[in-house]
Write an enzyme that holds these catalytic residues in place. Sequence first.
Site, PDB file in Angstrom:
ATOM      1  N   HIS A   1       8.266  14.372 -41.998  1.00 53.73           N
ATOM      2  CA  HIS A   1       9.467  13.858 -41.331  1.00 53.73           C
ATOM      3  C   HIS A   1       9.226  13.555 -39.851  1.00 53.73           C
ATOM      4  CE1 HIS A   1      10.413  17.530 -39.016  1.00 53.73           C
ATOM      5  NE2 HIS A   1       9.872  18.164 -40.048  1.00 53.73           N
TER       6      HIS A   1
ATOM      7  N   HIS B   1      -5.018   5.082 -39.484  1.00 52.74           N
ATOM      8  CA  HIS B   1      -5.508   5.340 -40.840  1.00 52.74           C
ATOM      9  C   HIS B   1      -5.443   6.835 -41.102  1.00 52.74           C
ATOM     10  CE1 HIS B   1      -8.970   4.789 -44.009  1.00 52.74           C
ATOM     11  NE2 HIS B   1      -7.941   5.475 -44.479  1.00 52.74           N
TER      12      HIS B   1
END
Length: 207
Positions: free
Chosen positions: A132, A141
Amino acid sequence: MRRLAIVGAGGHGRVVADAAEAAGWTVPGLFDDQAPTDSPWPILGDIAAAVDQAAGFDGVVVALGDNGRRLELTRRLAAQGAPLALVVHPTAWISPRATVGAGSVILAGALVGTGARLGRGVIVNTGASVDHDCRLEDGVHVSPGARLAGGVTAGEGVWIGIGAVVREGLTLGAGARVGAGAAVAAPVAAGVTVVGVPARPMEDRAC
């Protein structure tokens, strides 16, 4: 059927092609400057050809593992109005309260939690999780199996290695690199590579 142009015919490009087909895209072929001879998909041309032909597809995604090159091409395509695609494997989950930028890929088994904000050209690789309220800038990446706890901020072009974990609320500066299996418990400055458990800059671990 929606036709997707994929720039990159290496291992990552083939994984993205698999994910795209599973998600309902048609992949006529791949574009790359160094085409493998054993590609399951036809090689349609080099990267310059992909840029020239992108407008003829319903979507285009740059599937190159090199963060800088991927981001450069993604921005170039966006600037010319190419239809940047978002590729999400059907086994991945993205919260409806998260946002993911165009040109990104979310691969098999990956999770993106509520309130997360991901930029363009981001990879959340196989089995990785972004919890979250994370903020991932363009070109980040997150490698297979890596875990980002809530509220992590990753600057442009950050690379997080396979199986690494990052504690909640930390900031990783632009271009930082986190080694495979590292456990990051403190902020990482821009351009610094950290490794180990707990993760420390590489020069601090010299023998």
